[in-house]
Design an enzyme around this catalytic site. Sequence first.
Site, PDB file in Angstrom:
ATOM      1  N   CYS A 115       0.829  -1.219   0.000  1.00 32.56           N
ATOM      2  CA  CYS A 115       0.000   0.000   0.000  1.00 32.56           C
ATOM      3  C   CYS A 115       0.859   1.263   0.000  1.00 32.56           C
ATOM      4  CB  CYS A 115      -1.007  -0.053   1.133  1.00 32.56           C
ATOM      5  SG  CYS A 115      -2.460   0.958   0.772  1.00 32.56           S
ATOM      6  N   HIS A 223      -3.891  -5.158   0.587  1.00 29.67           N
ATOM      7  CA  HIS A 223      -3.367  -5.577   1.893  1.00 29.67           C
ATOM      8  C   HIS A 223      -3.438  -7.093   2.064  1.00 29.67           C
ATOM      9  CE1 HIS A 223      -2.788  -1.617   3.676  1.00 29.67           C
ATOM     10  NE2 HIS A 223      -3.713  -1.264   2.804  1.00 29.67           N
ATOM     11  N   GLU A 225      -1.574  -8.771   3.974  1.00 23.69           N
ATOM     12  CA  GLU A 225      -1.289  -9.139   5.360  1.00 23.69           C
ATOM     13  C   GLU A 225      -2.549  -9.441   6.158  1.00 23.69           C
ATOM     14  OE1 GLU A 225      -1.367  -6.061   4.306  1.00 23.69           O
ATOM     15  OE2 GLU A 225      -2.529  -4.958   5.801  1.00 23.69           O
TER      16      GLU A 225
HETATM   17  N1  LIG Z   1      -2.120   6.772   2.579  1.00 27.91           N
HETATM   18  C1  LIG Z   1      -1.988   6.151   1.285  1.00 27.91           C
HETATM   19  C2  LIG Z   1      -1.688   4.676   1.464  1.00 27.91           C
HETATM   20  C3  LIG Z   1      -2.875   3.952   2.004  1.00 27.91           C
HETATM   21  C4  LIG Z   1      -2.525   2.860   2.973  1.00 27.91           C
HETATM   22  O1  LIG Z   1      -1.370   2.469   3.160  1.00 27.91           O
HETATM   23  N2  LIG Z   1      -3.550   2.411   3.654  1.00 27.91           N
HETATM   24  C5  LIG Z   1      -3.347   1.498   4.768  1.00 27.91           C
HETATM   25  C6  LIG Z   1      -4.531   1.401   5.681  1.00 27.91           C
HETATM   26  C7  LIG Z   1      -4.944   2.749   6.211  1.00 27.91           C
HETATM   27  C8  LIG Z   1      -6.210   2.678   7.054  1.00 27.91           C
HETATM   28  O2  LIG Z   1      -6.322   1.821   7.954  1.00 27.91           O
HETATM   29  O3  LIG Z   1      -7.086   3.484   6.772  1.00 27.91           O
HETATM   30  C9  LIG Z   1      -3.264   6.316   0.446  1.00 27.91           C
HETATM   31  O4  LIG Z   1      -4.289   6.700   1.030  1.00 27.91           O
HETATM   32  O5  LIG Z   1      -3.209   6.023  -0.751  1.00 27.91           O
END
Ligand SMILES: N[C@@H](CCC(=O)NCCCC(=O)O)C(=O)O
Length: 253
Positions: A115, A223, A225
């Site tokens: 991500c 994701h 994971e």
């Molecule tokens: N901030 C970036 C990457 C998005 C990201 O890594 N999301 C992970 C989970 C975030 C959450 O729990 O909301 C984008 O927004 O593109």
Amino acid sequence: MSTSLPPLVAVPADVRDFQNYRWHASPDTYLKALARVAGVVPVIVPAMTSEFDIAAILDRVDGVLTTGSASNVHPARYGAEPSPSYEPFDPDRDDLTDRLIAESLNRGLPLLAICRGHQELNVAFGGTLETEIQEFDGRMDHRAITHEDQRERYATRHEVAITPGGLLASIVGPGPIRVNSLHRQAIDRLGDGLRVEASAPDGTVEAVSVAGAKSFALGVQWHPEFWAETDGPSAAIFEAFGEACRGYRDRRG
Ligand SMILES: N[C@@H](CCC(=O)NCCCC(=O)O)C(=O)O
């Protein structure tokens, strides 16, 4: 390095202010997937590149995983003008992952970028990001839904087409596969030397690999994971990463 000891994998911390302190932390979903599915030991690296030489870490680990985060890569790193639509930032994380990505690829350390990590990989190769992509004509809304249950937020949301003959296809098969989606930024200009490994129906680049990489080097916008213990393609990605880390450890001796 004994080949009986599990590999160590560096995980860059995010910086968060909480209860009067500045924390360097990483979500346990990534750490559990590394331990339980990849079979490696995660080592959280504080985002303090001015305090120590990154070689002190990279000389001792067998892989790098760059995690997702609600923060964004600072737009100045890819020539864009900062504005509220690019916030929030985490410049210390940016500094750390920039060094971890460059150095891991130089050394042939396996790299899995997830991500935000996938976006950092693109920027490391001179690529750019676009923000608030849901506002663009023809683009899907890739943002996390608002829900108190993380399992709902990380539920699979859409299919991605897998590029035939690439690294990801060798791991998960021809696809398509269903993935979750929790992002509002995405790759705009692809970095020089990166290959597209998966795409969303609206054209969003959902996975990349590094052409000519010395070892495993994969970025995914989704994701794996979160469902690594139960979802086939997610497990396959972490198992392949763990295998690459064991190979690096064994070569290091
Ligand atoms: N901030 C970036 C990457 C998005 C990201 O890594 N999301 C992970 C989970 C975030 C959450 O729990 O909301 C984008 O927004 O593109």
